[in-house]
Write an enzyme that holds these catalytic residues in place. Structure first.
Site, short mmCIF file in Angstrom:
data_model
loop_
_atom_site.label_atom_id
_atom_site.label_comp_id
_atom_site.label_asym_id
_atom_site.label_seq_id
_atom_site.Cartn_x
_atom_site.Cartn_y
_atom_site.Cartn_z
N LYS A 183 0.84 -1.20 0.00
CA LYS A 183 0.00 0.00 0.00
C LYS A 183 0.88 1.25 0.00
CE LYS A 183 -4.04 -2.04 0.11
NZ LYS A 183 -3.70 -3.45 0.00
N ASN A 184 0.26 2.42 -0.14
CA ASN A 184 1.00 3.68 -0.21
C ASN A 184 1.79 3.95 1.06
OD1 ASN A 184 -0.63 3.74 -2.50
ND2 ASN A 184 -0.78 5.96 -2.46
#
Length: 361
Positions: A183-184
């Site tokens: 994920k970011n």
């Protein structure tokens, strides 16, 4: 040939390692001060909402639906163009996922399709901010209000995304984030639930911790879905870097927007702040040949998601589901590397590989 550019690249640096070692050395490793600090700091990302940390994004969705009191027979409208966790959480909480189509040209839930899917059994809508782009919350929220439906945002891929200045995770009764390594930002593994309602937040805290706020004083039936302090410490380090990383993802996406031709670029709605968890193009010719050509050039790529959820075995009982935009997207999408550690040379390699890989329809 130069080294392959992977499709995703989790960051685990010296700061993250030092944070993990610090917590391990402290002896306070589960549901302690690091978790509380992580929750407080994440609140700034979601307009000051209450935050409840859990052990995964799927747990965040499931606990939210349990806290809403989901019962057998209750329906939750979800997109089919998403990761299976979106629908799994509904089933795990005892409800029935009802699949609605995505917007034409977009990848997020179509409010018109949601309106058509509402029945007397519908209790909630779960929009997914897919690939880092916010769903059409400006249309979904009024629709849900008119019908008395709860809105649960699946923001697993959309840390720091926003629509018309409002951050995702600050629209519905709750927002659910994931901290999976790709994920970011990540915490190795984990999740976060955001809500404006302090009583709802308390219910979530009980559910994640065996129904207890005070040890051995069980108030309700709960589960063990706690986040470790090691994960929270890593998450705090990552959260501090998220702003810079997000800026770089958006800059990388702008570079692709300016230089790629022969594929359909990711859509961005008016007023949307896209954070590019994925940079996803559409290939209207031979997608398999396109991907093979990229791979041959050392450019990693992936399809998220090749099979819509309503066609997966656990959810394929109703053969009457017809979601043409979902099926079209699943047949055309390819995600390219866009993570913030890409170099200028790698960005150029990706552009060159895409241009060489485009196959006429």
């Amino acid at each position: 040939m130069a080294a392959t550019i992977p499709p995703a690249h989790p960051v685990i640096g010296a700061d993250e390692i030092a944070a993990a070692v610090r917590v391990l050395s402290s002896g306070l490793v589960v549901q302690g001060p690091e978790v509380a600090a992580f929750e407080d700091e994440f609140s700034a990302l979601v307009a000051g909402r209450h935050c409840v940390a859990v052990n995964s994004g799927t747990s965040a969705l499931q606990l939210t639906l349990l806290a809403l009191g989901l019962k057998p027979g209750d329906e939750v409208i979800v997109p089919s163009f998403s990761f299976a966790a979106t629908a799994n959480a509904v089933r795990l909480a005892g409800g029935t996922p009802v699949f609605a189509d995505i917007e034409p040209g977009s990848f997020c839930l179509d409010p018109d399709a949601v309106a058509a899917a509402i029945t007397p059994r519908t209790v909630a809508v779960m929009p997914v901010h897919l690939y880092g782009h916010p769903a059409a919350m400006d249309r979904l929220m009024p629709l849900a209000t008119r019908h008395g439906l709860a809105v649960v945002e699946d923001a697993a891929q959309a840390h720091a995304a926003a629509l018309h200045g409002t951050p995702v995770g600050a629209f519905g009764v709750a927002g659910c984030f994931s901290f999976y390594p790709t994920k970011n930002m990540h915490a190795l593994e984990g999740g976060m639930i955001t809500t404006a309602d302090p009583e709802f937040a308390r219910q979530l805290r009980l559910l994640r911790n065996q129904g207890m706020e005070q040890r051995y004083q069980n108030e309700i039936v709960g589960a063990n879905m706690r986040l470790t302090d090691v994960a929270a410490a890593i998450g705090r380090v990552q959260l501090a870097k998220l702003g810079g990383w997000t800026g770089q993802r958006r800059a990388n996406a702008a570079h692709f927007d300016a230089h790629l031709t022969g594929v359909r670029l990711p859509p961005v709605a008016d007023g949307a702040r896209h954070v590019y968890h994925q940079y996803t193009v559409r290939v209207e010719g031979n997608r398999e040949a396109f991907q093979a050509a990229l791979t041959d050039q050392g450019v990693g790529n992936a399809v998220y998601y090749p099979t819509p959820i309503h066609r997966l075995r656990p959810f394929a009982q109703d053969r009457g589901v017809h979601l043409p935009e979902t099926d079209r997207a699943a047949a055309e999408v390819v995600s390219l590397p866009v993570y913030p550690t890409l170099t200028a040379a790698e960005l150029d390699r990706i552009v060159e590989a895409v241009q060489a890989a485009v196959v006429p329809a």
